[in-house]
Enzyme design. Structure first.
Site, PDB file in Angstrom:
ATOM      1  N   CYS A 278       0.794  -1.238   0.000  1.00 16.13           N
ATOM      2  CA  CYS A 278       0.000   0.000   0.000  1.00 16.13           C
ATOM      3  C   CYS A 278       0.821   1.279   0.000  1.00 16.13           C
ATOM      4  O   CYS A 278       0.787   2.038  -0.967  1.00 16.13           O
ATOM      5  CB  CYS A 278      -0.921   0.007   1.218  1.00 16.13           C
ATOM      6  SG  CYS A 278      -2.086  -1.343   1.182  1.00 16.13           S
TER       7      CYS A 278
HETATM    8  N1  LIG Z   1      -2.447  -6.102   2.073  1.00 14.51           N
HETATM    9  C1  LIG Z   1      -2.906  -5.082   2.758  1.00 14.51           C
HETATM   10  O1  LIG Z   1      -2.556  -4.888   3.920  1.00 14.51           O
HETATM   11  C2  LIG Z   1      -3.906  -4.111   2.170  1.00 14.51           C
HETATM   12  C3  LIG Z   1      -4.495  -3.176   3.017  1.00 14.51           C
HETATM   13  C4  LIG Z   1      -5.438  -2.287   2.501  1.00 14.51           C
HETATM   14  C5  LIG Z   1      -5.752  -2.329   1.147  1.00 14.51           C
HETATM   15  N2  LIG Z   1      -5.149  -3.236   0.331  1.00 14.51           N
HETATM   16  C6  LIG Z   1      -5.550  -3.236  -1.082  1.00 14.51           C
HETATM   17  O2  LIG Z   1      -6.397  -4.362  -1.312  1.00 14.51           O
HETATM   18  C7  LIG Z   1      -6.196  -4.873  -2.645  1.00 14.51           C
HETATM   19  C8  LIG Z   1      -5.804  -6.338  -2.571  1.00 14.51           C
HETATM   20  O3  LIG Z   1      -4.571  -6.445  -1.866  1.00 14.51           O
HETATM   21  P1  LIG Z   1      -4.066  -7.796  -1.225  1.00 14.51           P
HETATM   22  O4  LIG Z   1      -2.939  -7.406  -0.322  1.00 14.51           O
HETATM   23  O5  LIG Z   1      -5.176  -8.579  -0.677  1.00 14.51           O
HETATM   24  O6  LIG Z   1      -3.487  -8.538  -2.532  1.00 14.51           O
HETATM   25  P2  LIG Z   1      -3.120 -10.100  -2.675  1.00 14.51           P
HETATM   26  O7  LIG Z   1      -2.137 -10.172  -3.793  1.00 14.51           O
HETATM   27  O8  LIG Z   1      -2.767 -10.663  -1.349  1.00 14.51           O
HETATM   28  O9  LIG Z   1      -4.485 -10.766  -3.138  1.00 14.51           O
HETATM   29  C9  LIG Z   1      -5.089 -10.502  -4.340  1.00 14.51           C
HETATM   30  C10 LIG Z   1      -5.636 -11.792  -4.894  1.00 14.51           C
HETATM   31  O10 LIG Z   1      -6.352 -11.476  -6.089  1.00 14.51           O
HETATM   32  C11 LIG Z   1      -6.172 -12.540  -6.995  1.00 14.51           C
HETATM   33  N3  LIG Z   1      -6.522 -12.047  -8.329  1.00 14.51           N
HETATM   34  C12 LIG Z   1      -5.788 -11.316  -9.181  1.00 14.51           C
HETATM   35  N4  LIG Z   1      -6.490 -11.044 -10.290  1.00 14.51           N
HETATM   36  C13 LIG Z   1      -7.709 -11.602 -10.136  1.00 14.51           C
HETATM   37  C14 LIG Z   1      -8.869 -11.671 -10.934  1.00 14.51           C
HETATM   38  N5  LIG Z   1      -8.924 -11.071 -12.128  1.00 14.51           N
HETATM   39  N6  LIG Z   1      -9.938 -12.364 -10.467  1.00 14.51           N
HETATM   40  C15 LIG Z   1      -9.885 -12.970  -9.261  1.00 14.51           C
HETATM   41  N7  LIG Z   1      -8.796 -12.937  -8.467  1.00 14.51           N
HETATM   42  C16 LIG Z   1      -7.740 -12.263  -8.890  1.00 14.51           C
HETATM   43  C17 LIG Z   1      -4.736 -12.955  -6.809  1.00 14.51           C
HETATM   44  O11 LIG Z   1      -4.496 -14.265  -7.248  1.00 14.51           O
HETATM   45  C18 LIG Z   1      -4.595 -12.821  -5.273  1.00 14.51           C
HETATM   46  O12 LIG Z   1      -4.877 -14.033  -4.621  1.00 14.51           O
HETATM   47  C19 LIG Z   1      -5.132  -3.960  -3.256  1.00 14.51           C
HETATM   48  O13 LIG Z   1      -5.774  -2.931  -3.948  1.00 14.51           O
HETATM   49  C20 LIG Z   1      -4.418  -3.393  -2.056  1.00 14.51           C
HETATM   50  O14 LIG Z   1      -3.827  -2.141  -2.325  1.00 14.51           O
HETATM   51  C21 LIG Z   1      -4.237  -4.132   0.813  1.00 14.51           C
END
Ligand SMILES: NC(=O)c1ccc[n+]([C@@H]2O[C@H](COP(=O)([O-])OP(=O)(O)OC[C@H]3O[C@@H](n4cnc5c(N)ncnc54)[C@H](O)[C@@H]3O)[C@@H](O)[C@H]2O)c1
Length: 446
Positions: A278
């Site tokens: 992030c």
């Molecule tokens: N990790 C954090 O602490 C956090 C905190 C707040 C916000 N976010 C935001 O949340 C969002 C997700 O982050 P995350 O950390 O969970 O990512 P992540 O990589 O852990 O998980 C995302 C998942 O989405 C899947 N994916 C990708 N393309 C896809 C599609 N077309 N259809 C279905 N699944 C798909 C991937 O395989 C993966 O498992 C991002 O925008 C991030 O900025 C993350």
């Protein structure tokens, strides 16, 4: 008009009775905790992910995220409260769809919205009246309206009439034992009144507090403000650290003193650089948007510059400390402790430790690492040429064989007195050795 009321009332009733099926797209660090929050609230969840190996693990009751318990997950699967699948054609089975897919930067550091757009296309393929779609992925203001809405509208169904659309930013803080999805207030902005109402009803069951924003854009902008605030304040203390180091003033002691002020000051801490999915990324979504509108985001860019320089600063200091012992970096044995981007998590994304590795390898250091949460280095998009490495056991012999032990992440599992006792030189970038009494003469900070 009756059809609208019917669609909305039917979904509202399903949500009220906890009969609505919640579909979470993207089963990662954000999606899985969300599934946990909704199932705990009594909803049945479907999980969608394009990564078949993750889906298989989940169906086998195996968690790949440290703070999601496998036994609890296995029970949800067994009781059919959670159904993970890679089959996007089943999206029509969910009543409420929450999008948690990645939002990285591309090689030129512009927003990569391809995951969100791809997901919107998958939803559109089975979109039906009475569905609610909520985007949670962090992104710049206007994304939901500009990049998601048109894809869904192309189906011929009308937003706010047939289906409903909202944005609600995720505020997950992995590794923080005091907060999880259900206990963090959630901001929600709807495309229209009905979309906002339905989203608030849905989240109201699963999280401690729902904060209604007046629009999609306010909710989107809120998340970017939160992350920019952190990036800028971390850059400030990182910059001060460099100056205070020169002046012989302990920046951590200064922050501890300043935070006794009961108002107007919030403590942020310096480190070897910014990490995680992030903070190093999201502010640049706003920078990109500002450029498109002929504006600048100077704070964000300056913060990015200061934070991005930190690994280089650490390596320069390490060179100076080795030099005191008549050793060059070239050929010296350096162990990096902590590859995850922050304490007690297993997430190495954007971790400054990778930049430290790269810089030290380029200067000829003989490198190895330890991280109890990262047993082997995963392939990283921006560090594809790093050699394959595995975490080394943190024994007295291993520590004693190093010319320098570089603390990059202050995991709770580390026994810092033990580390200092057995090392010849310790470079601490996190003030992790603050409480160590014995062997302080071996500790340097950067
Ligand atoms: N990790 C954090 O602490 C956090 C905190 C707040 C916000 N976010 C935001 O949340 C969002 C997700 O982050 P995350 O950390 O969970 O990512 P992540 O990589 O852990 O998980 C995302 C998942 O989405 C899947 N994916 C990708 N393309 C896809 C599609 N077309 N259809 C279905 N699944 C798909 C991937 O395989 C993966 O498992 C991002 O925008 C991030 O900025 C993350």
């Amino acid at each position: 008009m009756d059809a609208v009321r019917t669609s909305c009332e039917r979904l509202s009733r399903l949500i009220r009775d906890k009969q609505a099926v919640i579909g979470v797209i993207g089963l990662g660090y954000v999606g899985l905790p969300l599934v946990r929050a909704f199932t705990a609230a009594g909803f049945r969840c479907m999980g969608f992910d394009v990564d078949q190996s993750k889906v298989d693990k989940l169906n086998a009751g195996e968690s790949y995220i440290k703070h999601i318990d496998s036994a609890a997950l296995a029970q949800l699967i067994q009781e059919k409260k959670f159904a993970p699948t890679a089959n996007m054609a089943r999206l029509g089975e969910a009543d409420c769809i929450i999008i948690c897919v990645p939002t990285p930067l591309n090689d030129s550091r512009d927003p990569d919205l391809s995951y969100i757009e791809g997901t919107a296309r998958s939803i559109a393929a089975t979109l039906r009246p009475g569905q609610l779609v909520v985007l949670e992925s962090t992104t710049h203001p206007t994304t939901t309206r500009t990049n998601v809405l048109p894809v869904l509208e192309a189906t011929g169904l009308k937003c706010g009439v047939d289906y409903f659309l909202a944005f609600s930013p995720e505020r997950e803080d992995p590794g923080n034992p005091h907060f999880q999805a259900a206990t963090i207030p959630k901001v929600v902005g709807g495309f229209d009144e009905r979309s906002g109402d339905l989203s608030c009803e849905m989240y109201g069951h699963a999280v401690v507090k729902v904060v209604r924003a007046s629009s999609l854009e306010v909710a989107e902008a809120c998340k970017i403000l939160e992350n920019t605030y952190r990036a800028v304040n971390i850059a400030l203390v990182n910059e001060l650290k460099i100056l205070y180091d020169k002046l012989g003033i302990d920046v951590w002691e200064v922050i501890d003193a300043a935070k006794t002020k009961p108002f107007g000051f919030q403590a942020f801490y310096p480190g070897p650089g910014l990490g995680g999915h992030c903070i190093p990324i999201d502010p640049f979504y706003l920078t990109w948007l500002a450029r498109k509108h002929g504006e600048q985001t100077r704070f964000i860019e300056l913060a990015g510059e200061v934070n991005a320089h930190m690994p280089q600063y650490v390596v320069n200091r390490l060179g100076e400390f080795l030099n005191e012992q008549r050793k060059p970096i070239n050929g010296s044995r350096v162990a990096i402790l902590g590859m995850a981007y922050k304490k007690d998590v297993d997430d190495p994304r954007e971790s400054p430790s990778f930049e430290l590795l790269k810089l030290l390898l380029a200067r000829g250091a003989v490198l190895s690492y330890n991280d109890p949460h990262v047993p082997a280095l995963p392939k990283m998009r921006h560090y594809s040429d790093l050699p394959a490495m595995c975490s080394q056991d943190l024994t007295a012999e291993y520590l004693g064989a190093q010319d320098c032990v570089l603390i990059a992440t202050d995991h709770s599992a580390y026994d810092f007195p033990f580390i200092v006792r057995h090392s010849r030189l310790v470079l601490d970038t996190r003030n992790a050795t603050k409480g160590v009494v014995e062997g302080r003469e071996k500790i340097r900070r950067a």
